[in-house]
Design a protein around this motif. Structure first.
Motif, short mmCIF file in Angstrom:
data_model
loop_
_atom_site.label_atom_id
_atom_site.label_comp_id
_atom_site.label_asym_id
_atom_site.label_seq_id
_atom_site.Cartn_x
_atom_site.Cartn_y
_atom_site.Cartn_z
N LEU A 96 0.78 -1.22 0.04
CA LEU A 96 0.00 0.02 -0.08
C LEU A 96 0.93 1.10 0.05
N GLN A 97 1.79 1.16 0.73
CA GLN A 97 2.76 2.25 0.84
C GLN A 97 3.42 2.67 -0.38
N GLN A 98 3.57 1.76 -1.11
CA GLN A 98 4.00 1.93 -2.62
C GLN A 98 2.73 2.53 -3.60
N THR A 202 17.85 16.25 -9.15
CA THR A 202 18.54 15.14 -8.89
C THR A 202 18.46 15.09 -7.34
N VAL A 203 18.65 16.26 -6.65
CA VAL A 203 18.50 15.85 -5.12
C VAL A 203 16.96 15.82 -4.85
N LYS A 204 16.04 16.21 -5.52
CA LYS A 204 14.79 15.87 -5.23
C LYS A 204 14.58 14.49 -5.28
N GLN A 205 15.02 13.95 -6.28
CA GLN A 205 14.80 12.47 -6.68
C GLN A 205 15.51 11.68 -5.57
N LYS A 206 16.61 11.97 -5.05
CA LYS A 206 17.21 11.38 -3.91
C LYS A 206 16.28 11.49 -2.65
N TYR A 207 16.23 12.68 -2.57
CA TYR A 207 15.13 12.87 -1.42
C TYR A 207 13.90 11.89 -1.34
N ALA A 208 13.40 11.77 -2.73
CA ALA A 208 12.03 11.03 -2.66
C ALA A 208 12.58 9.45 -2.32
N GLU A 209 13.62 9.26 -2.76
CA GLU A 209 14.27 7.93 -2.70
C GLU A 209 14.38 7.60 -1.41
N ASN A 210 15.05 8.32 -0.45
CA ASN A 210 15.60 8.06 0.59
C ASN A 210 14.80 8.43 2.02
N PRO A 212 11.26 9.04 4.00
CA PRO A 212 11.95 8.55 5.17
C PRO A 212 12.16 7.07 5.45
N HIS A 213 12.58 6.26 4.12
CA HIS A 213 12.66 5.00 4.48
C HIS A 213 13.76 4.89 4.94
N ASN A 214 14.97 5.55 4.43
CA ASN A 214 16.33 5.03 4.67
C ASN A 214 16.96 5.92 5.61
N MET A 215 16.52 7.22 5.70
CA MET A 215 17.04 7.90 6.67
C MET A 215 16.02 9.23 6.93
N THR A 216 16.13 9.99 8.29
CA THR A 216 15.36 10.96 8.45
C THR A 216 15.69 12.20 7.52
N ILE A 242 25.83 9.63 -1.24
CA ILE A 242 24.68 9.57 -1.94
C ILE A 242 24.60 10.49 -3.07
N PHE A 243 25.33 11.55 -2.80
CA PHE A 243 25.33 12.73 -3.68
C PHE A 243 26.33 12.70 -4.87
N SER A 244 27.06 11.87 -4.85
CA SER A 244 28.10 11.71 -5.70
C SER A 244 27.31 11.41 -7.04
#
Lengths: 527, 760
Positions: A96-98, A202-210, A212-216, A242-244
């Motif tokens: 559901l979360q997805q 790209t940062v936004k994408q990283k944000y969406a990916e990470n 709150p699943h991987n980090m706060t 992650i930003f590299s």
């Protein structure tokens, strides 16, 4: 009810709902539950209708999953398979979360649109309260022809709210401050975050990916600021960072921008020279073949800074322009235009050469007269004003005071007293208007009733001519709505007014009765 | 309007005219009358081009036997296109006024890259590739092969042109590059060769400098242009460098390596041909013996690069026996190559004159001067005989052969410098042999000698007397024109100090000074807050800009600037800079405003205009002296001193000031435009520097604006910009800086106009 064509993503058996055992199905677009032994669903929610899901805390005896809908209703499922209950629930939750976010956007857009309209337009909001909240007509009916109406208008005015550009210095505004104990504090506001996201997708994408699943969120931004991506003048990017990837992505973006080339041939430095000297000719020093290897670290970092500034500015610019329509002219035409511009001397030409862009106004009157209070329906055109001004000027010019024929001072002062409040001429009724007589709350209530009645009538009249059975049905419904409105709203109001004011001011009654009379005429028309 | 310029009826395609334009045309007319050369300086944006075109076209129409052709040389492709468009405007005006059909043929000529319409060839990105591919489809032996073997691909457009294109003259009209391509497509003819053929009988030809100044190309393209032509070099302030570049050669180790492979390929091809078709080599030998070097008519398509030396210097005799046979020649080249390799294996800098070099080569490897002189010629013949399809592969050996020919032809005006490494990186061996021309007059001499009138003109030619000296010619008119202004739309300011009173200068000793860099940063920051739209800032060199940008970044100055404007920076990569430039214009266009950091002498400063809102202020950080430690420059300075009695410092200052003027002049175009010109270096205030600025800038430099602090600059700038932002109408200009025909004819106006031109 279960259409077979639907793709079933997950089936969880032994799920209880309202103390009944059954099976939970997660499908491509909806979630459904059917009781044991029956082949139909008793519960079925589109994902788009679901606002959020809640789960029971770990360690509770009952392992439950609650779905809260946008309407406020909720449905609770109890996972009853002793051995795997927790796992079942988590699997369902994960899925559901997805799924939910995908549909959320779709659903929200409409909802947001409605919400926004209500917020922006207090009259509409009041109308909504009067008609929908008091259940005279349903919400769907209310929105039925409003949304389409508005969406047209909105596409014209381009989302009404103007897109705010990004300050080029948004990263400068987050100067770190030392927090006193060997650390740095960065102050982030939502605006800055928004700017970062818009400038660096790209940062936004990283944000969406990470998050709150991987980090706060906090962790994310901490890493962002620590990363070399932020301090770009350092060149070596660690692999774990992650930003590299972002940096690489940006590099790629910059490259693609560069390879795309420029649209304006006047600034294309590559094709500027007609015939470049062949390699080996000329006095200019030959660029060293081994380019980056013999450059010092400092030089490399310097050129990295320069690259970064170019990229940053380009991104900021692009973020500000994203919504603008691209004018699609062919390269050739664009070049012709630029050339013409370049050779034109507008002062040598006669005055004909000046090209102007005409102002596109929706309401030209409002532009030329400025904002005016809404009540005054009649206003003079600018021509009238100019005329009158010139007449006044003319009169002023020819005005000569006839000092011999002025009024005596005693007569003048008595005239002033007579005209002052309380004077002879200022007495007697008729001067007091309704809005001084009636308290404001009654006035506003009347206004609301009036607009509500107008809205209902609009719905009503929009059904004519009755050409389809649907319209016929609607007319009947609208008539009952009108009657309902009359009974529920108008009558009580009328009675209230009569109770309060009949004695004091008779003259206003016909005015209050106006909607009622109007209604009767409608009644007669229908019957 | 129709003007009477000293008895000549001139059609001028505008309703109004600037007084200086009238004055300019007068001087130009005098030059043409005298059949001499002229040097004319008039500010950019006062309509030089249209004056030149109007007057010369009128002259051509009035005296068709005196002046048969106008050859208009400009620098960049956009400028060439602009000239053609202005010409089109003039011709339209003629047609409207005289109602006669236009019988003028005017066309632009450019390289194959810009004119090719062959679907495959034109898709190539680089000019060299296009040239090479074109050659491989149109060379005469390829076409001969095609006749016997139709599967051999040839260029259909060239075939078609060759078959019929020459008989039917191209109809009169104005052809820009696109028109030529369209015409070519319609007819199925190759536009490039069509244009090259058509320039011979065209009335007006517009092309780039190189077609006249670079002997390698000029010999092919411009050889047969009529003597009674008027040649105009527009934007000619850099003409000396173009001349020098076209005759200088650099040889690196990489060149030699590639040349080595070229030689091997040649050797293999020769031995192969010897087995199969020995007659061909025999035939070549026979031809060379008889000295019929161009006997089988130099087919235009066969000529890839012509001889690198000037036509007068080419020996008109048979190729010497030692290099007549193909094998001998290849052996000769090998020997020469080995010698060069040996010369590059050095550990210290060597500088020598050409006679020294020739003596050394004779002593070491017994190579005579004479065969060296024929090197380029002989190689060309060999490549043709061997039917080498892709000539671009042989660029290295071509370069070496050109070097050989040049070095053995000229004993004066050239120097050879061999450097084992670059100055900046003394640890990395990167030997380079610079064969450097020091005398720009060598390349341009044939042009002055051959054509009746040569006009050198630009917005920045001050001091005027130096060009005739370094180009070694005697002009009949030398004049500088100022810009008459109804409002002073340019505001040159010299900022000498920061607010902390520390002197601002890019002088070598203090340029890395923290205070100087900070003050430069503060100046830019302050300006970014008061100037609307675009600001362009120029630095003296790329490395200096990199350093300053880095320290500004560290000091947080750039971030503060970003609050006001976006920042774009020129890089060494042209594509990247183009993108930055486009974005810069976009940012100016949409009102955000931007700053472009750029480099004097860079591509941006040379070719891009920042008109109107694209450049409301130009800041010149420092005096753009050329890198004085360069040995080539030192050699050139020495030569100038010995040959032309020009002192080193005079030339350096002249060179720096012309570039500074060029940079700041980029921002002004026309009298409706306006811009601040900020010279941020206290050295500009000195009379020797200031005096070398063009007159139209000098005039507006008041004594009060010579040594300002940043604050004062901001005050003056603010005031200026506010004033300029007021509406400026045509009526304000009329009678002062803009004239109608009647006003022009009035007696006292004519007197005033006579003062505009200042004879040097």
């Amino acid at each position: 009810m279960a259409s077979l064509s639907e793709e079933v993503l997950l089936v969880v058996k032994r799920v209880r709902q309202r103390k009944q055992d059954g099976t939970l199905y997660l499908m491509a677009e909806r979630l459904a539950w059917g009781p044991e032994g029956k082949d139909r669903f008793t519960v079925s929610h589109l994902y788009a209708d679901i606002r959020c899901q809640k789960i029971s805390p770990d360690g509770k005896a009952k392992i439950q999953l609650q779905l809260v809908l946008h309407t406020g209703e909720s449905t609770t499922f109890h996972f009853a398979n002793e051995s795997t209950a927790l796992k079942d629930r988590d699997v369902a939750k994960e899925l559901l979360q997805q799924l939910l976010p995908k549909f959320k956007k779709k659903a929200n857009k409409e909802l947001e649109e409605k919400n926004r309209m209500l917020q922006e337009d207090p009259v509409l909001f009041q109308l909504y309260k009067d008609l929908v909240v008091s259940q005279v007509i349903s919400a769907e009916e209310f929105w039925a022809n409003r949304l389409s109406l508005n969406s047209v208008e909105h596409s014209l005015s381009n989302n009404n709210k103007q897109e705010v550009g990004i300050s080029a210095a948004f990263l400068a505004d987050i100067r770190p401050q030392t927090d006193g104990c060997n650390g740095l504090r960065y102050n982030l506001t939502t605006d800055i975050i928004e700017s970062i996201f818009r400038t660096y997708p790209t940062v936004k994408q990283k944000y969406a990916e990470n998050v709150p699943h991987n980090m706060t969120e906090k962790e994310f931004w901490t890493r962002f600021f620590q990363s070399h991506y932020f301090h770009r003048d350092r060149i070596n990017t660690g692999l774990q960072d992650i930003f590299s990837e972002c940096a690489k992505e940006d590099e790629k973006g910059l490259k693609s921008m560069v390879t795309q080339g420029v649209k304006n041939p006047m600034v294309d430095l590559l094709s500027l020279e007609d015939k470049t000297l062949d390699e080996g000719y000329g006095t200019a020093t030959v660029p060293t073949t081994s380019n980056s290897s013999n450059k010092s670290l400092r030089e490399n970092s310097n050129s990295a800074i320069i690259k970064r500034f170019n990229h940053h500015s380009a991104m900021v610019l692009a973020a500000g322009l994203r919504k603008r329509h691209q004018i699609l002219t062919s390269l050739f035409v664009a070049f012709q235009v630029k050339l013409q511009e370049a050779i034109e001397y507008d002062d040598l030409q006669g005055d004909s050469g000046r090209k102007t862009i005409s102002l596109n106004l929706k309401k030209s009157d409002r532009y030329s007269h400025g904002p005016i209070p809404l009540q005054s329906q009649h206003y003079s055109t600018s021509q009238d004003i100019i005329n009158s001004i010139s007449i006044i000027q003319h009169e002023m010019r020819s005005y000569k005071p006839r000092l011999t024929q002025v009024m005596s001072s005693s007569a003048a002062s008595s005239a002033i007293t007579a005209l002052s409040p309380g004077g002879v001429l200022m007495q007697g009724g008729g001067q007091q208007t309704i809005n001084q007589l009636v308290p404001t709350d009654v006035q506003s209530e009347l206004k609301h009733l009036y607009t509500a009645a107008g809205e209902l009538l609009r719905h009503f009249w929009s059904c004519f001519p009755i050409s389809t059975p649907f319209l016929e049905e609607k007319v009947v419904k609208m008539k009952s709505n009108l009657e309902k409105f009359q009974v529920m709203k108008l009558r009580p109001f009328q009675e209230k007014i009569q109770r309060q004011y009949l004695s004091t001011n008779v003259s206003s009654v016909p005015f209050f009765a106006f909607p009622v009379i109007f209604f009767f005429s409608v009644d007669n028309f229908i019957s | 309007m129709k003007l009477n310029i000293d008895g000549l009826l001139v059609y001028f395609p505008y309703e109004y005219i600037y007084p200086e334009q009238y004055s300019y045309m007068l001087e130009l007319k005098r030059t043409l009358d005298a059949k001499g050369h002229g040097v004319l300086e008039m500010p950019s944006g006062t309509g030089k081009t249209i004056c030149l075109l109007s007057l010369i076209v009128a002259y051509q129409k009035a005296y068709p036997l005196e002046v048969t052709k106008l050859v208009y040389c400009s620098r960049t492709v956009p400028e060439i296109e602009k000239v053609v468009e202005e010409l089109r405007k003039l011709m339209d005006y003629y047609a409207k006024q005289t109602e006669a059909k236009n019988d003028f043929l005017a066309l632009a000529l450019s390289s194959r890259k810009n004119l090719c319409i062959h679907p495959e060839v034109s898709a190539l990105r680089f000019g060299k590739e296009v040239d090479g591919k074109c050659h491989s489809l149109t060379a005469s032996y390829i076409r001969a092969q095609h006749r016997s073997n139709p599967s051999q691909p040839v260029c259909q457009f060239y075939e078609e042109f060759d078959a019929v294109g020459r008989q039917v003259p191209i109809p009169p009209g104005i052809y820009n590059l696109n028109d030529l391509k369209d015409f070519g497509r319609r007819k199925g003819w190759c536009p490039y060769f069509l244009a090259r053929y058509a320039i011979l009988h065209a009335n007006i030809v517009v092309y780039s400098y190189h077609y006249l100044l670079d002997p390698k190309i000029a010999d092919l393209v411009s050889k047969e242009l009529a003597k009674k032509s008027v040649v105009v070099f527009d934007e000619a302030h850099n003409i000396d460098n173009v001349c020098i570049d076209s005759m200088s050669v650099n040889i690196t180790r990489r060149t030699l390596d590639r040349c080595q492979t070229n030689v091997e390929t040649l050797q293999n091809t020769i031995s192969r041909i010897k087995e199969t078709d020995a007659a061909k080599l025999q035939e070549e030998y026979r031809r060379l013996v008889e000295g019929l070097k161009e006997a089988n008519v130099a087919r235009e398509t066969d000529m890839y690069l012509s001889n690198p030396v000037l036509p007068d210097d080419i020996l008109q005799e048979a190729v010497p026996g030692s290099i007549r046979t193909a094998e001998h020649f290849v052996g000769f080249m090998k020997r020469f190559l080995e010698y060069l390799k040996a010369r590059l294996r050095i550990h210290h800098v060597v500088q020598e004159s050409t006679p020294q070099f020739l003596k050394d080569i004779y002593e070491k490897v017994c190579i005579d001067r004479k065969p060296l002189r024929f090197c380029a010629e002989r190689l060309r013949s060999l490549l043709r005989t061997l039917e080498i399809a892709d000539i671009t592969d042989f660029s290295a050996i071509t370069l070496i052969s050109h070097f050989a020919t040049l070095v053995s032809t000229y004993s004066k005006g050239f120097t050879i410098i061999i450097e084992p490494f670059e100055d900046r990186t003394p640890t990395i061996a990167n030997p380079v042999l610079h064969f450097s021309c020091m005398d720009p007059s060598i390349a341009i001499k044939p042009v002055f000698g051959r054509f009746q009138s040569v006009i050198i003109t630009s917005g920045t030619l001050s001091p005027l007397d130096i060009y005739p000296r370094i180009l070694d010619f005697r002009p009949v008119t030398v004049a500088s024109f100022t810009m008459t202004l109804a409002r002073t739309c340019l505001c040159p300011l010299i900022v000498g100090r920061g607010n902390d009173q520390v002197a601002m200068t890019s002088k070598f000793e203090t340029r890395e000074d923290f205070a100087v860099i900070r003050n430069y940063g503060n100046l830019l920051l302050e300006m970014s807050a008061i100037v609307p739209d675009g600001i362009v800032a120029f630095f003296t060199s790329y490395i200096y800009m990199e350093n300053i940008v880095a320290s500004w970044y560290e000091q947080g100055i750039l971030e503060n600037i970003q609050r006001n404007k976006l920042i774009f920076i020129e890089t060494q990569d042209a594509a990247e800079t183009s993108m930055a430039l486009e974005k810069y214009q976009e940012a100016c266009e949409n009102g955000r405003g931007a700053i472009l950091l750029s480099v004097a002498r860079g591509k941006v400063s040379e070719g891009i205009d920042f008109v109107h809102h694209y450049g409301r202020a130009v800041i010149m950080f420092g005096v753009p002296y050329v890198y004085t430690q360069s040995r080539i420059l030192k050699a050139r300075l020495e030569y100038l001193r010995d040959q032309f009695q020009i002192r080193e410092n005079d030339f350096l200052t002249f060179d720096a000031m012309r570039h500074a003027a060029q940079c700041v002049g980029r921002a002004i175009r026309g009298k409706t435009d306006y811009g601040l010109m900020i010279f941020a270096d206290k050295r500009y205030a000195r009379a020797d520097k200031r005096g070398k600025l063009p007159r139209w800038i000098q005039e507006h430099l008041t004594d009060g604006s010579l040594n300002l602090t940043i604050d004062e600059t901001v005050q003056l700038g603010k005031q200026f910009l506010r004033q300029m932002a007021q509406p400026f109408r045509q009526e304000d200009q009329l009678g002062l800086s803009l004239l109608t025909l009647e006003q022009l004819q009035s007696e006292d106006m004519l007197q005033k106009i006579a003062q505009i031109a200042q004879q040097a």
